[in-house]
Design an enzyme around this catalytic site. Structure first.
Site, PDB file in Angstrom:
ATOM      1  N   ARG A 102       0.791  -1.267   0.024  1.00  0.00           N
ATOM      2  CA  ARG A 102       0.044   0.037  -0.185  1.00  0.00           C
ATOM      3  C   ARG A 102       0.708   1.248   0.015  1.00  0.00           C
ATOM      4  NH1 ARG A 102      -1.809  -3.513   3.944  1.00  0.00           N
ATOM      5  NH2 ARG A 102      -4.045  -4.484   3.583  1.00  0.00           N
ATOM      6  N   LYS A 148      -1.375  -2.891   8.028  1.00  0.00           N
ATOM      7  CA  LYS A 148      -2.491  -2.472   8.934  1.00  0.00           C
ATOM      8  C   LYS A 148      -2.614  -3.214  10.118  1.00  0.00           C
ATOM      9  CE  LYS A 148      -5.884  -0.995   5.137  1.00  0.00           C
ATOM     10  NZ  LYS A 148      -7.064  -1.371   4.666  1.00  0.00           N
ATOM     11  N   HIS A 172      -3.082   2.207  -5.705  1.00  0.00           N
ATOM     12  CA  HIS A 172      -3.909   1.198  -5.515  1.00  0.00           C
ATOM     13  C   HIS A 172      -4.012   0.279  -6.612  1.00  0.00           C
ATOM     14  CE1 HIS A 172      -5.699  -0.653  -1.780  1.00  0.00           C
ATOM     15  NE2 HIS A 172      -6.659  -1.083  -2.547  1.00  0.00           N
ATOM     16  N   ARG A 217      -1.249  -1.967  -6.871  1.00  0.00           N
ATOM     17  CA  ARG A 217      -1.518  -3.410  -5.973  1.00  0.00           C
ATOM     18  C   ARG A 217      -2.588  -4.128  -6.756  1.00  0.00           C
ATOM     19  NH1 ARG A 217      -1.342  -4.731  -0.351  1.00  0.00           N
ATOM     20  NH2 ARG A 217      -3.566  -5.071   0.691  1.00  0.00           N
ATOM     21  N   HIS A 250      -3.386  -9.241   3.561  1.00  0.00           N
ATOM     22  CA  HIS A 250      -5.133  -9.453   3.644  1.00  0.00           C
ATOM     23  C   HIS A 250      -5.032 -10.220   4.989  1.00  0.00           C
ATOM     24  CE1 HIS A 250      -6.371  -8.461  -0.664  1.00  0.00           C
ATOM     25  NE2 HIS A 250      -6.255  -7.232   0.187  1.00  0.00           N
ATOM     26  N   TYR A 288      -9.311 -11.395  -6.843  1.00  0.00           N
ATOM     27  CA  TYR A 288      -8.325 -11.522  -8.132  1.00  0.00           C
ATOM     28  C   TYR A 288      -8.251 -12.567  -9.064  1.00  0.00           C
ATOM     29  CZ  TYR A 288      -6.430  -7.645  -5.441  1.00  0.00           C
ATOM     30  OH  TYR A 288      -6.224  -6.147  -4.941  1.00  0.00           O
TER      31      TYR A 288
END
Length: 301
Positions: free
Chosen positions: A146, A170, A240, A243, A266, A275
């Site tokens: 990110r 995150k 993004h 990404r 994730h 994806y």
């Protein structure tokens, strides 16, 4: 209809952001206007689920997306729940309202040919800014990180001997991403240029702006948008998108979904499954071209 107590509750008790409060004010204002004009209703106690459904139909006919309508319904859910708690209504009409289904938004990505074009044909310019700008795009495409993760990247996070980078994701979750030899060489060259451009700078951040300060996420965004504009006409040209491009290209080339999940950081596989859409499209194409019974000739009698 008076809504001020509701908005005070959202702001001071629920701690909603100003952005959400503004959206909710608009949504509730629209809904109240519709109830007044269509049904002459000025009090929430007279609103039925059928009234809400007719508003949904009106919104759809006016071209509102299902995503937008669902947000408006979310506002109404919160409002009616508040009114019920306050004893202003006896029954919550939203309990009988079914929200429209949102179609999955497929990730936007740049195709492999255009990514090759970006790194082989586009001129990034000379000196420190040129190598820095190229490095930003290379890292994002080669690691899928990110832009906030890239902005926070320290030089010490790169393990040159093991060809890997440590990323703080995150929720302060660390993950290791392998990096290709060409990227390691580019980082080494960049560090040489950085020391020449800003001798004696003491920041631990890998990427610096033109003034020698740690790079911001906004700065990264503008650089990515500028260079992607040279190779794609996509409306979205953000970090993004790179990404998404990283993940889609891995998936298209047979990478395991769990591996892509780990690389992207994730927390659940559900977020990564989007994806596979391109892999399925590719498989269908291969099937149509290769299977004897995939495309049957039409019989002529």
């Amino acid at each position: 209809m008076k809504h001020e107590r509701f908005f005070q509750y959202l702001e001071y008790e629920k701690r909603f952001s100003q952005h959400t409060l503004t959206a909710y004010r608009n949504d509730l204002g629209q809904f109240s206007d519709f109830m007044g004009k269509m049904y002459d209703l000025s009090e929430p106690s007279g609103i039925l689920h059928t009234h809400i459904r007719s508003w949904m139909v009106d919104l759809l006919e006016k071209g509102n997306s299902t995503r937008s309508i669902n947000r408006k319904l979310s506002c109404l859910k919160t409002w009616f729940k508040f009114l019920r708690k306050q004893g202003e209504i006896n029954a919550n009409p939203m309990l009988k309202v079914v929200a429209p289904k949102i179609g999955k938004r497929l990730p936007v990505f740049v195709n492999a040919k255009n990514m090759s074009l970006l790194f082989e044909e586009v001129d990034f310019g000379e000196g420190f800014p040129g190598i820095r700008n190229r490095l930003i795009l290379e890292i994002l495409y080669c690691t899928g990180m990110r832009r906030s993760e890239l902005a926070g990247l320290k030089t010490s996070d790169i393990d040159f001997s093991k060809y890997q980078v440590k990323v703080m994701g995150k929720g302060s979750k660390e993950r290791l991403i392998p990096i290709a030899p060409h990227l390691v060489k580019l980082i080494e060259q960049y560090l040489v240029d950085k020391n020449v451009e800003f001798p004696g700078e003491s920041t631990s951040h890998l990427l610096l702006n033109d003034k020698g300060q740690p790079i911001s996420t906004g700065y990264i965004y503008h650089i990515v948008k500028r260079y992607l504009s040279f190779v794609t006409t996509l409306e979205q040209r953000s970090p993004h998108v790179l990404r998404h491009t990283f993940a889609t290209h891995l998936s298209n080339n047979g990478a395991d979904l769990n591996a892509i999940k780990e690389l992207l950081g994730h927390s659940s596989l559900a977020a990564t499954q989007v994806y596979t859409h391109n892999s399925i499209a590719k498989l269908k194409k291969v099937y149509d071209q290769a299977h004897p019974k995939a495309t049957l000739p039409t019989s002529s009698h």
